[in-house]
Write an enzyme that holds these catalytic residues in place. Structure first.
Site, PDB file in Angstrom:
ATOM      1  N   ARG A  56       0.791  -1.228   0.000  1.00  0.00           N
ATOM      2  CA  ARG A  56       0.000   0.000   0.000  1.00  0.00           C
ATOM      3  C   ARG A  56       0.825   1.280   0.000  1.00  0.00           C
ATOM      4  NH1 ARG A  56      -2.708  -3.773   1.737  1.00  0.00           N
ATOM      5  NH2 ARG A  56      -0.711  -4.269   2.643  1.00  0.00           N
ATOM      6  N   THR A  57       1.793   1.340   0.898  1.00  0.00           N
ATOM      7  CA  THR A  57       2.487   2.621   1.082  1.00  0.00           C
ATOM      8  C   THR A  57       3.244   2.989  -0.197  1.00  0.00           C
ATOM      9  OG1 THR A  57       2.690   2.051   3.403  1.00  0.00           O
ATOM     10  CG2 THR A  57       4.025   3.886   2.616  1.00  0.00           C
TER      11      THR A  57
ATOM     12  N   LYS B 261      26.126  -3.965  -1.368  1.00  0.00           N
ATOM     13  CA  LYS B 261      27.595  -3.943  -1.531  1.00  0.00           C
ATOM     14  C   LYS B 261      28.261  -3.248  -0.355  1.00  0.00           C
ATOM     15  CE  LYS B 261      26.869  -3.130  -6.447  1.00  0.00           C
ATOM     16  NZ  LYS B 261      26.933  -2.019  -7.424  1.00  0.00           N
TER      17      LYS B 261
ATOM     18  N   HIS C 198       5.052   5.686  11.578  1.00  0.00           N
ATOM     19  CA  HIS C 198       4.522   5.575  10.210  1.00  0.00           C
ATOM     20  C   HIS C 198       3.592   6.777  10.025  1.00  0.00           C
ATOM     21  CE1 HIS C 198       3.340   4.013   6.455  1.00  0.00           C
ATOM     22  NE2 HIS C 198       2.953   2.787   6.781  1.00  0.00           N
TER      23      HIS C 198
ATOM     24  N   ARG D 267      11.320   3.840   3.377  1.00  0.00           N
ATOM     25  CA  ARG D 267      10.971   2.866   4.428  1.00  0.00           C
ATOM     26  C   ARG D 267      12.233   2.101   4.765  1.00  0.00           C
ATOM     27  NH1 ARG D 267       5.826  -1.104   4.432  1.00  0.00           N
ATOM     28  NH2 ARG D 267       4.926   0.860   5.122  1.00  0.00           N
TER      29      ARG D 267
HETATM   30  N1   CP Z   1      -0.110  -0.026   5.906  1.00  0.00           N
HETATM   31  C1   CP Z   1       1.059  -0.292   5.316  1.00  0.00           C
HETATM   32  O1   CP Z   1       2.108   0.296   5.633  1.00  0.00           O
HETATM   33  O2   CP Z   1       0.996  -1.258   4.344  1.00  0.00           O
HETATM   34  P1   CP Z   1       2.226  -1.748   3.481  1.00  0.00           P
HETATM   35  O3   CP Z   1       3.200  -2.417   4.412  1.00  0.00           O
HETATM   36  O4   CP Z   1       1.653  -2.685   2.457  1.00  0.00           O
HETATM   37  O5   CP Z   1       2.861  -0.538   2.859  1.00  0.00           O
END
Ligand code: CP
Length: 305
Positions: A51-52, A80, A129, A101
């Site tokens: 999603r993110t 590396k 998040h 991320r």
């Molecule tokens: N909610 C969320 O962060 O989903 P993903 O891990 O799929 O990005």
């Protein structure tokens, strides 16, 4: 002054959150615009995501921007031995904004301190998040007509769930009452209880997923047990299916209740809930795209009308 990166939802005050949610509602009316024409956005995903990453990338595509980056750190030169610092310095040579991320808590803060371009934290370990929280707040407002004085029941992995940690901070501006439902092994960390205490936020802790914790809630926020954060998989096995929401458990719930989940779900929401009008997790995920359009434009100083 508005923040120049989005690292921690705690860096955003009520005014900042209002500004983002207002822009997101404009994007929800019309997500296809030319606002990022000529801009390049980098998505650096050192950890998996559906999603993110895809909602960020769709957000940029719908605003006519371009995307570079990777969805798997194994395809980057970090394998590396390239440091995070060097990766950020390189990518900031190419892109106008970095969306990252990473499994290390604090990595986004570090990146924002060395990067000459804005950084958006798309999740750093168990810590934060913040764009998930922005879309959660947008969705709560959309479904409740207010963010104020709501009772939020948060269920599952309150220890490792970064979406939970950010949400507690994000909601703290709006006089929430929290029900924290978790097994002892995954209970809410002390620092978040202290955070609530300092702000006079009422919370109760439950180890059983009782009708009381469902029936007095406006929002039921289910979460997945974060398998990837366990060092001992035997410990994960003990708690992985500890709470499962079934449709009949919502029978006595409030009329206005909505069931949210940051997703992905594993087994914690049974599929028989999906057709209940109180299930709102797929719409919640869709809102992520509008909110991420708003965050990107905000950090790039682009006005949204
Ligand atoms: N909610 C969320 O962060 O989903 P993903 O891990 O799929 O990005």
């Amino acid at each position: 002054m508005s923040p120049t990166s989005l690292v921690n939802i705690g860096d955003y005050d009520k005014e900042d959150i209002f500004r983002i949610l207002t822009s997101a509602s404009l994007f929800k009316q019309n997500p296809n615009r030319d606002l990022l024409k000529g801009r390049v956005c980098a998505t650096l995903f050192f950890e998996p995501s559906t999603r993110t990453r895809l909602s960020f990338e769709t957000a940029v595509n719908r605003l006519r921007g371009r995307i570079v980056g990777f969805s798997d750190a194994a395809t980057s030169s970090s394998t590396k031995g390239e440091s995070l610092k060097d990766t950020i310095m390189m990518v900031s040579n190419y892109a106008d904004i970095i969306i990252m991320r990473h499994h290390l808590e604090g990595s986004a803060r570090y990146a924002s301190e060395i990067s000459p371009v804005p950084v958006i934290n798309a999740g750093d370990g168990s810590n934060q998040h913040p764009t998930q929280t922005m879309l959660d707040l947008f969705t709560i407002y959309e479904t409740q007509g207010t963010l104020n004085n709501l009772t939020i029941t948060i269920v599952g992995d309150l220890k490792y769930g970064r979406a939970v940690h950010s949400l507690i901070q994000g909601l703290s501006h709006y006089n929430p009452t929290f029900n924290f439902v978790a097994p002892e092994e995954l209970s809410i960390p002390e620092k978040y209880k202290t955070f609530c205490d300092r702000r006079d936020i009422i919370y109760r802790e439950f180890t059983d997923f009782s009708p009381e914790s469902i029936n007095n809630a406006d929002i039921l926020y289910m979460t997945r047990v974060q398998k990837e954060r366990f060092t001992d998989l035997m410990e994960y096995e003990k708690v992985k299916n500890v709470y499962v929401l079934h449709n009949d458990m919502l029978r006595e719930s409030r009329e206005n209740l909505k069931v949210l989940h940051p997703l992905p779900r594993v087994k914690e929401i049974n599929q028989d809930v999906d057709d209940n009008p109180k299930a709102y997790y797929f719409q919640q995920a869709k809102n992520g795209m509008y909110v991420r359009q708003a965050v990107i434009c905000d950090l790039m100083g682009i006005e949204v009308k």
